[in-house]
Scaffold this motif. Structure first.
Motif, mmCIF file in Angstrom:
data_model
loop_
_atom_site.group_PDB
_atom_site.id
_atom_site.type_symbol
_atom_site.label_atom_id
_atom_site.label_comp_id
_atom_site.label_asym_id
_atom_site.label_seq_id
_atom_site.Cartn_x
_atom_site.Cartn_y
_atom_site.Cartn_z
ATOM 1 N N PHE A 281 0.795 -1.226 0.000
ATOM 2 C CA PHE A 281 0.000 0.000 0.000
ATOM 3 C C PHE A 281 0.830 1.280 0.000
ATOM 4 C CE2 PHE A 281 -2.714 -2.844 2.928
ATOM 5 C CZ PHE A 281 -3.285 -3.498 1.844
ATOM 6 N N GLY A 282 2.139 1.167 0.148
ATOM 7 C CA GLY A 282 2.968 2.356 0.271
ATOM 8 C C GLY A 282 3.386 2.575 1.713
ATOM 9 N N GLU A 283 4.206 3.567 1.925
ATOM 10 C CA GLU A 283 4.779 3.833 3.245
ATOM 11 C C GLU A 283 3.698 3.962 4.316
ATOM 12 O OE1 GLU A 283 8.390 6.603 4.343
ATOM 13 O OE2 GLU A 283 6.552 7.811 4.262
ATOM 14 N N ASP A 416 -3.500 -9.446 -10.687
ATOM 15 C CA ASP A 416 -2.740 -9.014 -9.516
ATOM 16 C C ASP A 416 -1.923 -7.751 -9.763
ATOM 17 O OD1 ASP A 416 -3.798 -11.196 -8.300
ATOM 18 O OD2 ASP A 416 -1.892 -12.180 -7.845
ATOM 19 N N ILE A 417 -1.177 -7.714 -10.846
ATOM 20 C CA ILE A 417 -0.259 -6.589 -11.062
ATOM 21 C C ILE A 417 -1.028 -5.280 -11.164
ATOM 22 C CG2 ILE A 417 1.408 -5.579 -12.659
ATOM 23 C CD1 ILE A 417 2.352 -8.418 -13.301
ATOM 24 N N LEU A 418 -2.071 -5.269 -11.977
ATOM 25 C CA LEU A 418 -2.831 -4.037 -12.172
ATOM 26 C C LEU A 418 -3.598 -3.661 -10.912
ATOM 27 C CD1 LEU A 418 -3.680 -1.789 -14.062
ATOM 28 C CD2 LEU A 418 -5.502 -3.274 -14.938
ATOM 29 N N PHE A 419 -4.181 -4.643 -10.232
ATOM 30 C CA PHE A 419 -4.962 -4.345 -9.034
ATOM 31 C C PHE A 419 -4.100 -3.672 -7.968
ATOM 32 C CE2 PHE A 419 -6.315 -5.706 -4.746
ATOM 33 C CZ PHE A 419 -7.575 -5.119 -4.701
ATOM 34 N N PHE A 420 -2.954 -4.245 -7.660
ATOM 35 C CA PHE A 420 -2.136 -3.670 -6.592
ATOM 36 C C PHE A 420 -1.512 -2.345 -7.013
ATOM 37 C CE2 PHE A 420 -2.304 -8.090 -5.016
ATOM 38 C CZ PHE A 420 -2.802 -7.812 -3.752
ATOM 39 N N LYS A 421 -1.261 -2.168 -8.300
ATOM 40 C CA LYS A 421 -0.819 -0.856 -8.777
ATOM 41 C C LYS A 421 -1.904 0.184 -8.517
ATOM 42 C CE LYS A 421 -0.135 1.618 -13.169
ATOM 43 N NZ LYS A 421 -1.484 2.177 -13.312
ATOM 44 N N CYS A 422 -3.150 -0.165 -8.833
ATOM 45 C CA CYS A 422 -4.258 0.769 -8.633
ATOM 46 C C CYS A 422 -4.462 1.081 -7.152
ATOM 47 C CB CYS A 422 -5.543 0.189 -9.226
ATOM 48 S SG CYS A 422 -5.564 0.098 -11.027
ATOM 49 N N VAL A 423 -4.414 0.057 -6.304
ATOM 50 C CA VAL A 423 -4.622 0.266 -4.871
ATOM 51 C C VAL A 423 -3.514 1.136 -4.292
ATOM 52 C CG1 VAL A 423 -4.635 -0.890 -2.626
ATOM 53 C CG2 VAL A 423 -5.987 -1.814 -4.521
ATOM 54 N N ARG A 424 -2.292 0.864 -4.685
ATOM 55 C CA ARG A 424 -1.175 1.659 -4.163
ATOM 56 C C ARG A 424 -1.298 3.117 -4.605
ATOM 57 N NH1 ARG A 424 4.084 0.114 -2.325
ATOM 58 N NH2 ARG A 424 5.572 1.834 -2.468
ATOM 59 N N TYR A 426 -4.036 4.658 -5.398
ATOM 60 C CA TYR A 426 -5.164 5.225 -4.644
ATOM 61 C C TYR A 426 -4.716 5.666 -3.254
ATOM 62 C CZ TYR A 426 -9.320 4.902 -1.594
ATOM 63 O OH TYR A 426 -10.288 5.128 -0.646
ATOM 64 N N ALA A 427 -3.905 4.841 -2.603
ATOM 65 C CA ALA A 427 -3.485 5.140 -1.234
ATOM 66 C C ALA A 427 -2.590 6.373 -1.149
ATOM 67 C CB ALA A 427 -2.769 3.931 -0.631
ATOM 68 N N VAL A 428 -1.927 6.725 -2.250
ATOM 69 C CA VAL A 428 -1.047 7.900 -2.230
ATOM 70 C C VAL A 428 -1.605 9.044 -3.063
ATOM 71 C CG1 VAL A 428 0.993 6.480 -1.828
ATOM 72 C CG2 VAL A 428 0.365 7.079 -4.182
ATOM 73 N N ASP A 429 -2.826 8.897 -3.560
ATOM 74 C CA ASP A 429 -3.407 9.949 -4.392
ATOM 75 C C ASP A 429 -3.440 11.262 -3.608
ATOM 76 O OD1 ASP A 429 -5.650 11.666 -5.525
ATOM 77 O OD2 ASP A 429 -5.582 10.061 -7.015
#
Length: 650
Positions: A281-283, A416-424, A426-429
């Motif tokens: 999800f990022g830092e 998986d690759i696209l989903f976690f890219k999108c979630v990450r 989103y979390a830093v938007d």
């Protein structure tokens, strides 16, 4: 995982009792009626004409007897030109002694859980003002127990404000949509006690009367319901999360020594979870302050910002509350209709944790249980009614389990690759990080990052209800070229038709081949050409779609051992039309006719040659000028006949 099975059964028993936080925590079956009759109902809306900037919460809390007095300093800016009054929320069970603006007394009224404060002079647009509200009393808990305490030999005081309980014990703007840019929480207690709160402990002041003031500060934006105070004679156990080669962050656990010793194995996994979720999800959102746990006086848990309040220490619950620091605390639902954005991500993160530690099998095990629970959900995931009832808002089957399943299905669509890219992302938007979000805004981010149109998905699974039910038939035939043709007929139950991509895995002697089809109508035929004789198939082999399979023809069944079979019509009885399926395993000439209850022929559905495959036939009585009633449909070839009984009602 035997303990998971036990917890799953407990969760099933509690499906109609909406409780906060965490699939795996003890205490979910506690009777919520204890809190229902306490305190005022949540009726009044918070003041939308002010924009919070800073809270200074200063409380003197005695333990014998339990009593609270202090003040809240509130800095805000005006969102309108010429603002003449500000409204602050505080329960009528608390007594307001005075209100000041600057250094001068302010005129106020305190009714219906709101303090209406007349400003000394009108505030211009974006003008900053600071007020202080002085109050005292013994808070009356509402909801999930907003202010709790134990009267035993060891003082124990705790808070849990979600969703409406912050105003029960401190003066604030009681709404998740307006975050203060920062806050300080100063708690005065008797010596020997630890007062735990959000952010960083700046220091402990020794006062002239022997009391101690624990000074906490968070420099990150924070919603009022995420501010918490917990007081007892805790033992402090500290870990360090090394988030870069040169830097570490404190992970502080405030617990009775006996609780720490009994749960240390799981508690020590917190830093491992921080590493996992940071990769996904990022830092960690509050990296300059801390994370940690504090014991509080109920089952389950609550994701207070930087310090989760815990009633148990299962891995599921630890993972759930930690994930909330990203989804719930850093990015907060703008209102309680959108609570799934908090709870869905936190619940789904439980499965992600076990995927990281135990592989796909562990992930599948957890998600299958969530799907089973989600099927009992009533109403849309987006909460549209009963928004003053915490127990409805936080219904487990809908707000937790089904919301997690929605993310599971979204991952299945994206990969998986696209989903976690999108979630990450989103979390830093930058628009939503350390702010608030709605479902439509979340959808827009996922569409922007993925390039997919997801309106149909959100309409079905977030704003809609239910889930699809399927009947599946298959047939196979060797082609002239030596390859094999597999026919798969998929029928959805009448009524609401769901549009979903579904994987189909076909097993042959040489291996597996997986196709993706889109189910978007009541009856569909899919044909696959493959090398090698098909031995088996699986419809949605990884359980990526929340669904029911009413019936499924499998290899070795009657369908494969007979030359053909006429499947029962669906639906039956029917009011307008119904569909029959003829499964042909070897080609031939067929007559498909309709007969009434007297055995008289009434019409023909088909006459001619059919190669191997699956064939749908639609029957509407009006097409043959028939009246409602009971009819029989017969399929006949030179190798036998099949009958089904159909019932037409009006």
């Amino acid at each position: 995982m035997p303990r998971f099975k036990l917890i799953f059964l407990l969760a099933i028993l509690c499906l109609r009792t909406a409780l906060p936080q965490g699939f795996a925590a003890e205490g979910y079956c506690k009777d919520p009626s204890h809190f229902r009759s306490l305190g005022e109902a949540h009726t009044a809306a918070s003041d939308d004409s002010i924009d919070l900037k800073f809270y200074s919460l200063n409380l003197n809390i005695s333990a014998a007897p339990v009593y609270l007095n202090g003040y809240t300093g509130i800095t805000f800016t005006s969102k309108v030109n010429g603002l003449t009054r500000a409204i602050i929320d505080l329960s009528n069970s608390m007594t307001v002694d005075s209100v000041t603006e600057g250094n001068s007394p302010a005129v106020f009224t305190h009714t219906n859980g709101q303090i209406r404060i007349s400003l000394a002079n009108p505030a211009a647009l974006n003008e900053s003002r600071t007020i202080k509200v002085y109050y005292r009393g013994l808070p009356t808990p509402t909801g999930f127990g907003s202010f709790g305490y134990s009267s035993g030999s060891t003082p124990f005081i705790w808070t849990l404000s979600q969703p409406f309980g912050a105003k029960d014990w401190w003066a604030c703007k009681n709404s998740p949509d307006d975050k203060a840019d920062s806050a300080e929480i100063n708690i005065t207690v008797f010596p020997g006690l630890k007062a735990v709160s959000n952010g960083t402990l700046l220091g402990i002041d020794i006062n002239g009367d022997g009391t101690e003031t624990h000074r906490w500060k968070t420099r990150y934006p924070i919603s009022s319901y995420l501010i918490a105070v917990t007081i007892s004679d805790f033992t402090l156990y500290t870990q360090y999360f090394k988030h870069s080669p040169a830097d570490s962050m404190r992970v502080d656990h405030y617990l009775p020594l006996s609780v720490l010793n009994a749960n240390k194995i799981n508690i020590d996994k917190t830093t491992e979870m921080l590493s996992m979720f940071s990769r996904l999800f990022g830092e960690y959102p509050f990296i300059n302050e801390k994370y940690g746990h504090v014991l509080f006086g109920r089952g389950g848990g609550m994701e207070h910002q930087t310090i989760s309040s815990m009633g148990g220490f299962d891995e599921y619950l630890i993972a759930h509350e930690l994930a909330h620091q990203w989804f719930g605390d850093k990015i907060t639902c703008r209102d309680w209709s959108n609570i799934w954005l908090n709870e869905g991500f936190a619940t789904y993160s439980e499965a992600l944790y076990f995927e990281q530690t135990g592989g796909k099998g562990s992930y599948r095990y957890v998600m299958d249980r969530f799907i089973d629970i989600a099927k009992t959900a009533i109403g849309p995931v987006y909460v549209q009614s009963n928004l003053s009832d915490p127990f409805y808002i936080f219904n487990y089957a809908r707000t937790y389990a089904k919301a997690a399943v929605v993310l599971h299905m979204l991952r299945g669509i994206m990969g998986d690759i696209l989903f976690f890219k999108c979630v990450r992302n989103y979390a830093v938007d930058p628009v939503y990080a350390y702010s608030t979000v709605t479902t439509d805004e979340f959808r827009a981010v996922m569409e922007r990052e993925s390039g997919l149109e997801l309106g149909y998905f959100f309409d079905q699974w977030i704003y809609g209800e239910g889930y699809p039910s399927f009947k599946v038939d298959w047939a196979k035939e060797k082609t002239d070229g030596g390859r094999w043709r597999v026919s798969l007929m998929v029928m959805q139950a009448p009524g609401k038709i769901f549009k979903m991509p579904v994987k189909v895995k076909i097993t042959t002697e040489t291996g597996d081949t997986t196709f993706t089809v889109t189910s978007d109508s009541q009856t569909q035929m899919f044909v696959f050409i493959i090398n090698g004789e098909p031995l088996d198939y699986s419809f949605d082999p990884d359980n990526l779609v929340m669904k029911e399979i009413e019936s499924e023809t499998k290899p070795g069944s009657e369908t494969e051992t007979k030359p053909f079979i006429l499947r029962q019509n669906y639906p039956n009885p029917f009011t307008e039309s119904t569909t029959l399926r003829l499964v042909v395993n070897s080609g031939g000439n067929f007559e498909i006719n309709i007969y009434n209850s007297l055995g008289e022929e009434c019409g023909s559905l088909y006459s001619g040659y059919l190669p191997a495959g699956i064939y749908p036939f639609t029957f509407t009585g009006e097409r043959f000028n028939l009246s409602a009633g009971v009819y029989f449909i017969r399929a006949e070839s030179g190798r036998g006949s099949e009958w089904v009984k159909v019932v037409w009602v009006k």
